[in-house]
Design a protein around this motif. Structure first.
Motif, PDB file in Angstrom:
ATOM      1  N   GLY A  23      -6.131   0.422  -0.373  1.00  0.00           N
ATOM      2  CA  GLY A  23      -6.522  -0.360  -2.048  1.00  0.00           C
ATOM      3  C   GLY A  23      -6.794  -1.404  -2.142  1.00  0.00           C
ATOM      4  O   GLY A  23      -7.345  -2.086  -1.204  1.00  0.00           O
ATOM      5  N   ASP A  24      -7.347  -1.376  -2.982  1.00  0.00           N
ATOM      6  CA  ASP A  24      -8.132  -3.044  -3.946  1.00  0.00           C
ATOM      7  C   ASP A  24      -6.870  -4.087  -3.720  1.00  0.00           C
ATOM      8  O   ASP A  24      -6.030  -3.741  -4.141  1.00  0.00           O
ATOM      9  CB  ASP A  24      -9.468  -2.934  -4.597  1.00  0.00           C
ATOM     10  N   THR A  80      -7.007  -6.278  -6.270  1.00  0.00           N
ATOM     11  CA  THR A  80      -5.945  -6.228  -7.156  1.00  0.00           C
ATOM     12  C   THR A  80      -4.869  -4.281  -7.940  1.00  0.00           C
ATOM     13  O   THR A  80      -3.790  -4.374  -8.620  1.00  0.00           O
ATOM     14  CB  THR A  80      -7.303  -5.810  -8.824  1.00  0.00           C
ATOM     15  N   LEU A  81      -5.453  -3.300  -7.281  1.00  0.00           N
ATOM     16  CA  LEU A  81      -4.198  -2.243  -6.778  1.00  0.00           C
ATOM     17  C   LEU A  81      -3.070  -2.662  -6.677  1.00  0.00           C
ATOM     18  O   LEU A  81      -2.204  -2.204  -6.991  1.00  0.00           O
ATOM     19  CB  LEU A  81      -5.481  -0.961  -6.856  1.00  0.00           C
ATOM     20  N   THR A  99       0.491  -1.203  -0.061  1.00  0.00           N
ATOM     21  CA  THR A  99       0.143  -0.186  -0.246  1.00  0.00           C
ATOM     22  C   THR A  99       0.892   1.346  -0.493  1.00  0.00           C
ATOM     23  O   THR A  99       0.309   2.196  -0.236  1.00  0.00           O
ATOM     24  CB  THR A  99      -0.999   0.003   1.108  1.00  0.00           C
ATOM     25  N   ARG A 111      -5.360   5.193  -3.992  1.00  0.00           N
ATOM     26  CA  ARG A 111      -6.076   5.072  -5.840  1.00  0.00           C
ATOM     27  C   ARG A 111      -4.983   6.458  -6.060  1.00  0.00           C
ATOM     28  O   ARG A 111      -4.736   6.432  -7.453  1.00  0.00           O
ATOM     29  CB  ARG A 111      -6.716   4.993  -6.057  1.00  0.00           C
ATOM     30  N   GLN A 114      -0.963  -5.462  -8.203  1.00  0.00           N
ATOM     31  CA  GLN A 114      -0.024  -4.655  -9.461  1.00  0.00           C
ATOM     32  C   GLN A 114       1.544  -4.595  -8.617  1.00  0.00           C
ATOM     33  O   GLN A 114       1.537  -3.724  -9.358  1.00  0.00           O
ATOM     34  CB  GLN A 114      -1.385  -4.027  -9.559  1.00  0.00           C
ATOM     35  N   ARG A 115       0.807  -3.351  -7.756  1.00  0.00           N
ATOM     36  CA  ARG A 115       2.593  -2.696  -7.193  1.00  0.00           C
ATOM     37  C   ARG A 115       3.004  -3.806  -6.589  1.00  0.00           C
ATOM     38  O   ARG A 115       4.394  -2.954  -6.867  1.00  0.00           O
ATOM     39  CB  ARG A 115       1.535  -1.902  -6.145  1.00  0.00           C
TER      40      ARG A 115
END
Length: 183
Positions: free
Chosen positions: A115-116, A118-119, A24, A159, A122-123
């Motif tokens: 954050g969700d 998926t996000l 995050t 986000r 990706q990070r």
């Protein structure tokens, strides 16, 4: 861990624990927030004993017994910073973990980076040279107990970029808000 100063003139001498699942941006936001507040920043990973790092590197989630000395070390750092301020990252995923940290430093403020999945996945896929593998993300979300209404803190979505997250966190701290804030 960095810095030895105290809060800048006009800033609250808060001790902030930047919490959330892996990926995050706790380290990035924590360092930015500490700089903006003029206080030291401490990275939670520096408090892990080598056995914990080895376990996570191997893709094995930590259990509560693994976390106890780590949480106690972070709580001790936060207690030492009370009155002069500081920012430390710590996943603090469970209420019981936050209660343990508050037992050491009763006035800490939790900044929950949200954050969700998926996000965050990706990070994590883009991160290099970090011992926490993306394969542990599901266990992080399964363990997560968001801040409750009686906990001193705020939730901020990641986000947006880290600078905006930091600005939002500073606004909450300057406003003295003590309840979770949803973006």
């Amino acid at each position: 861990m960095s810095g030895t100063g105290s809060a800048r003139d006009g800033e609250a001498a808060e001790v902030v624990i930047v919490m959330g699942v892996a990926g995050t941006g706790k380290t990035t936001v924590g360092a930015l927030l500490a700089e903006a507040m003029g206080v030291p920043y401490a990275e939670a990973d520096a408090f892990h004993p080598p056995a914990n790092v080895a376990k996570m590197t191997a893709g094995t989630p930590l259990d509560d017994a693994d976390r106890e000395p780590w949480l106690d070390a972070i709580g001790g750092w936060a207690r030492e910073r009370e009155g002069v301020g500081g920012v430390v990252s710590c996943s603090a995923l469970k209420r019981a973990y936050r209660d343990r940290l508050r037992a050491a430093a009763p006035h800490v403020f939790f900044l929950h980076l949200t954050g969700d999945r998926t996000l965050i996945a990706q990070r994590m896929e883009r991160r290099r040279d970090h011992f926490m593998p993306p394969s542990l993300l599901d266990s992080q979300f399964a363990t997560l107990e968001p801040l409750q209404s009686d906990e001193r803190g705020a939730a901020v979505s990641v986000r947006v970029g880290p600078d905006t997250v930091t600005e939002r966190a500073l606004a909450v701290l300057r406003g003295g808000r003590a309840a979770p804030v949803r973006p």
